[in-house]
Design a protein around this motif. Structure first.
Motif, short mmCIF file in Angstrom:
data_model
loop_
_atom_site.label_atom_id
_atom_site.label_comp_id
_atom_site.label_asym_id
_atom_site.label_seq_id
_atom_site.Cartn_x
_atom_site.Cartn_y
_atom_site.Cartn_z
N LEU A 76 21.74 46.92 37.95
CA LEU A 76 21.26 45.78 38.71
C LEU A 76 22.48 45.05 39.23
O LEU A 76 23.11 44.27 38.52
CB LEU A 76 20.41 44.87 37.82
N VAL A 77 22.82 45.32 40.47
CA VAL A 77 24.14 44.96 41.00
C VAL A 77 24.02 44.25 42.34
O VAL A 77 23.25 44.66 43.19
CB VAL A 77 25.01 46.23 41.13
N ALA A 78 24.80 43.19 42.51
CA ALA A 78 24.92 42.54 43.81
C ALA A 78 25.91 43.35 44.65
O ALA A 78 27.07 43.48 44.28
CB ALA A 78 25.40 41.11 43.65
N GLU B 8 40.03 39.40 46.06
CA GLU B 8 39.97 37.99 46.42
C GLU B 8 38.94 37.75 47.53
O GLU B 8 38.16 36.79 47.47
CB GLU B 8 41.35 37.50 46.87
N ALA B 9 38.93 38.63 48.53
CA ALA B 9 37.98 38.47 49.64
C ALA B 9 36.55 38.64 49.15
O ALA B 9 35.65 37.87 49.53
CB ALA B 9 38.29 39.49 50.74
N ARG B 10 36.32 39.62 48.30
CA ARG B 10 34.97 39.85 47.79
C ARG B 10 34.53 38.70 46.89
O ARG B 10 33.37 38.27 46.94
CB ARG B 10 34.91 41.19 47.04
N SER B 11 35.45 38.19 46.09
CA SER B 11 35.13 37.05 45.23
C SER B 11 34.65 35.87 46.07
O SER B 11 33.66 35.20 45.74
CB SER B 11 36.35 36.65 44.41
N ALA B 12 35.33 35.62 47.19
CA ALA B 12 34.93 34.52 48.08
C ALA B 12 33.55 34.75 48.67
O ALA B 12 32.73 33.82 48.77
CB ALA B 12 35.97 34.35 49.18
N ARG B 13 33.26 36.00 49.08
CA ARG B 13 31.94 36.31 49.65
C ARG B 13 30.84 36.08 48.62
O ARG B 13 29.80 35.50 48.92
CB ARG B 13 31.89 37.76 50.13
N TYR B 14 31.06 36.56 47.40
CA TYR B 14 30.06 36.39 46.36
C TYR B 14 29.80 34.92 46.09
O TYR B 14 28.66 34.46 46.00
CB TYR B 14 30.51 37.10 45.08
N GLY C 129 26.50 32.04 46.14
CA GLY C 129 26.06 31.51 44.85
C GLY C 129 26.11 32.51 43.72
O GLY C 129 25.44 32.34 42.70
N ILE C 130 26.91 33.57 43.88
CA ILE C 130 27.04 34.61 42.86
C ILE C 130 28.36 34.41 42.12
O ILE C 130 29.43 34.41 42.74
CB ILE C 130 27.00 36.02 43.49
N ARG D 18 35.32 40.65 38.29
CA ARG D 18 34.24 40.65 37.30
C ARG D 18 33.07 39.86 37.85
O ARG D 18 33.22 38.71 38.26
CB ARG D 18 34.70 40.05 35.97
N VAL D 19 31.89 40.50 37.86
CA VAL D 19 30.65 39.85 38.31
C VAL D 19 29.74 39.77 37.09
O VAL D 19 29.03 40.72 36.76
CB VAL D 19 29.99 40.64 39.46
N PRO D 20 29.76 38.64 36.38
CA PRO D 20 29.07 38.57 35.09
C PRO D 20 27.55 38.56 35.19
O PRO D 20 26.86 38.84 34.20
CB PRO D 20 29.57 37.24 34.50
N GLY D 21 27.00 38.29 36.37
CA GLY D 21 25.55 38.21 36.50
C GLY D 21 24.85 39.54 36.67
O GLY D 21 23.61 39.61 36.66
#
Length: 337
Positions: free
Chosen positions: A51-53, A103-109, A113-114, A140-143
């Protein structure tokens, strides 16, 4: 034989069809689900259950983030056999160039609100000690979570059944017309028909741009704690979502059983259901490049499945104008769960 009549018919009892059936039943409709085998027995049974964003595009990110929220809302009511584990995802960067993408992906997420957290090399090594030294870092995407797809499909089907849905297994659908579904057991009629037949959807609705895309997975014996997150190489999207003849990418998942699920490959090979030793070897070599200690683990099973792929990597969800009353819910590729 007199046709059976319903308010809605769903063709396919995989995770997508099961979700559609439950939603229609919740809305008070008399629903029939028809499947050539059994609930969750096709692409759903062959998948990883991540289950991945995913942010390959804005529509994809919106859909997968919404899906994650829906799964979290019902996590407490899922049967234990669904094995839902909020382990999060680590997107691993191999070098400084990929670290910039973190860094770019972190900003998009975060803009969506992710929650997302960049990790440097030292923190990555602490988070997953079995990864090889020298990796640049990770996002790391903890959700994100993991669950067991066949059990999840059964849970949705059972929920639909409790609301009066009739589920017919081992019923091969021969064709879909306006308000009617033809099977070897006769006709079923409804003003609403949903084609959720996965990789077979185009066989029932000619013109759908859906093709079967073969993939391999390997699962190990039980090694609790070997990995703690779903771990994916940052280059996964470029590899997995380009419609090339063959591709492999590093993707490893911890299971609630203590097993490790290893992927992934993609192959345009028609309906050839045999294991391709060459592609499998490439896939495992890619996994070993990130997790060298996988070499010491015993694999207990290898299998293949067929993902329903579309040219633009987005699912087809909505009315099909060529047939009155027909709706499509197919083409999710690897994102159906």
């Amino acid at each position: 034989m007199t046709p059976r009549s319903f308010d809605a018919i769903v063709v396919g009892a995989g995770i997508v069809g099961a979700a559609c059936a439950e939603a229609l039943a919740v809305d008070g409709m008399r629903v029939a689900v028809l499947d050539a085998a059994f609930p969750g027995g096709g692409t759903t049974a062959a998948g990883m259950g991540h289950l991945v964003a995913m942010d390959d595009s804005e529509p994809q990110l919106a859909l997968t983030a919404w899906s994650n929220r829906l799964w979290k809302e019902r996590a407490g009511s899922l049967p234990a056999e669904c094995e839902m584990d909020p382990c999060g995802t680590l997107w691993v960067a191999e070098d400084r160039r990929q670290l910039a993408e973190v860094e770019a992906r972190s900003a998009r997420y975060q803009a969506h609100g992710i929650a997302a957290e960049p990790l440097g090399a030292d923190r990555l090594a602490l988070a997953e000690p079995n990864l090889r030294p020298g990796l640049a870092g990770a996002l790391r995407v903890p959700g994100d979570s993991v669950l067991y797809p066949p059990a999840a499909a059964r849970a949705l089907i059972d929920s639909a059944r409790e609301r009066g849905t009739e589920v017919r297994t081992e019923v091969a659908v021969l064709g879909i017309g306006s308000g009617e579904v033809e099977t070897k057991e006769g006709a079923f009629r409804a003003p609403v028909v949903v084609n959720a037949a996965g990789a077979r959807a185009a066989e029932l609705t000619p013109g759908l741009p859906i093709a079967p895309r073969k993939g391999h997975l390997v699962i190990t014996d039980r090694y609790p704690g070997f990995c703690r997150h779903q771990i994916v190489e940052l280059g996964y999207l470029a590899s997995a979502h380009a419609m090339t003849t063959e591709s492999v990418a590093f993707n490893v998942q911890p299971r609630a059983t203590g097993q490790v699920l290893i992927g992934s490959s993609r192959e345009l090979a028609g309906w050839d259901a045999s294991v391709n030793p060459r592609v499998l070897a490439r896939m495992l070599a890619r996994a070993l490049a990130f997790l060298p200690s996988l070499r010491a683990l015993s694999a207990v099973r290898t299998w293949i499945g067929f993902r329903p792929a579309t040219p633009d990597k987005l699912p087809l969800i909505g009315r099909w104008n060529g047939v009155e009353g027909l709706w499509i819910a197919a083409g999710h590729e690897g994102l159906g769960i």
